[in-house]
Enzyme design. Sequence first.
Site, PDB file in Angstrom:
ATOM      1  N   ASP A 192      35.132  42.198 -12.688  1.00 15.27           N
ATOM      2  CA  ASP A 192      35.625  42.942 -11.621  1.00 15.27           C
ATOM      3  C   ASP A 192      34.004  43.262 -11.124  1.00 15.27           C
ATOM      4  O   ASP A 192      33.344  43.513 -11.523  1.00 15.27           O
ATOM      5  CB  ASP A 192      35.902  44.010 -12.234  1.00 15.27           C
ATOM      6  CG  ASP A 192      37.968  44.062 -12.476  1.00 15.27           C
ATOM      7  OD1 ASP A 192      37.791  43.098 -13.387  1.00 15.27           O
ATOM      8  OD2 ASP A 192      38.060  44.873 -13.172  1.00 15.27           O
ATOM      9  N   GLN A 222      31.540  43.876 -14.152  1.00 16.25           N
ATOM     10  CA  GLN A 222      31.873  43.717 -15.659  1.00 16.25           C
ATOM     11  C   GLN A 222      31.272  42.879 -16.273  1.00 16.25           C
ATOM     12  O   GLN A 222      31.110  41.042 -15.521  1.00 16.25           O
ATOM     13  CB  GLN A 222      33.440  43.031 -15.630  1.00 16.25           C
ATOM     14  CG  GLN A 222      33.966  44.961 -15.320  1.00 16.25           C
ATOM     15  CD  GLN A 222      33.675  45.909 -16.838  1.00 16.25           C
ATOM     16  OE1 GLN A 222      35.070  45.563 -17.596  1.00 16.25           O
ATOM     17  NE2 GLN A 222      32.976  47.197 -16.592  1.00 16.25           N
TER      18      GLN A 222
END
Length: 499
Positions: free
Chosen positions: A44, A60
């Site tokens: 993400d 992430q």
Amino acid sequence: MSIQSQTAYSIERANRYIAENKGSVNPLYRNHYHASPPVGWMNDPNGFVQFQGAYHLFYQFHPYDAKWGPMHWGHMKSTDLIHWEDLPVALAPDQAYDRSGCFSGSAIERDGKLYLLYTGVTEANEEGVHHQVQCLAVSEDGLHFEKVQQNPVIPVAALPADASQIDFRDPKVFEHEGMYYTVVASKAGDETGQILLYQSADLVEWEFASVFLKGNKQQGVMWECPDFFRLDGKDCLIFSPMQWPQDGDDYQNLNASVLAVGEVDWATKQFHPESYQELDHGLDYYAPQSLEDDKGRRICIGWMQMWGRNFPTDELGHGWTGSMTIPRELKWEDGKLKQYPIGIVANSDNQGEISPVLTMADAKETIPGIAGDCGLLTLKVDTSELEKLSIHLRENENERTVVSFDKAKNELSIDRSASGIELKGEEAHPPVSRKVALSGKSDYLELAIYLDSSSVEVFEKNGEAVMTTNVYPTETATGISFECSGKAVFEEATFTPFI
């Protein structure tokens, strides 16, 4: 690459590992103008924000393996949203409240400082359960972040009664009328998704404000990565639901990215949706996050992968996985969401051009100067006498990715069934093709197609359709050809390589 030891995680350890290993990744499928990790795993987008004159993108990140693992926050910046510069890791899971991962979140500037609001996954309790809590880190230079002593700033005790302590994540922070708010994804007790709203005067002390939006059994089992903003007079809520049911050509991926448009009642602090729509009709698009820049543009970027897929760069031992889409500007025009690419611009000094107009009739042909595997293909085709046009991208003798337009159905489609390495998913049907109906009929088809080493992004030039898809050709694949039934009149066709 794999985790070398069970040593405690730290920013210093991650940065050292990146420096020692980034030169050993295999670049075969690494995208050139899409944000990608230097090593390891990316998912993400987080903390997409403008700060001190640059666009910052956090993400992430699992630096030690090309698989999902203990989440860190990677960090990069750009001045043009095309060329990205890697920066030091921003967050590592090094505290009791985030020991099991620094999950997704967002960023906001306040008084010249940059604040990151993120989900911490706690150490396991006596029952072996990890809770999810919201945490805060702050930086004065946009590079070095300190986690605040008050963490977690939104503990599980701040949850409403009907909310999971395990699925409570992905805060997106924004300001409204002098108050800070954050939308946070949550799973309700009836196994449906919901978005919670919290408010704060200072980004440190937070209180529960409302259940901002509650889903039903026909809207998936968990909503992730919410993002709230106002766009051209409309309140907009983006979220990524798991298992949103398929509806015709929409929501065919097991997990989707959805835009809800409506109005917020700020007296009750609840969002009242008027419509829902899927943001991207390709095969690999998830967890988009947006910002408003200093030009007033609402810009959105997403993870160019999908959960439940196989990841070839990991399977092949290339040492990295994951890329972001090119950014898009979102607009609300004529009662519709429009999405316009921000990326390579067609350059007449460096492309093949058609002169005079080229006509094809019931044929498969190439166009001089139109070829490549990394760049922008732009097309304007008179379709008044066309039945179907297929554009064969990344083509070699055995492989191709096909973008097609069916005039009678006014339908655009993408097919990667012969694109190279097979991509499998958890869907009932193999995730190899998708299609989308265009709303307004026209005698012209205009497309901007962005090609990179392992991706194809198709934009319909009126902004109403986008299709994002990963492809992994097994041999050199730079060919582009065109096949039509009926007559296709190419008024424009250019290929601008990325430099």
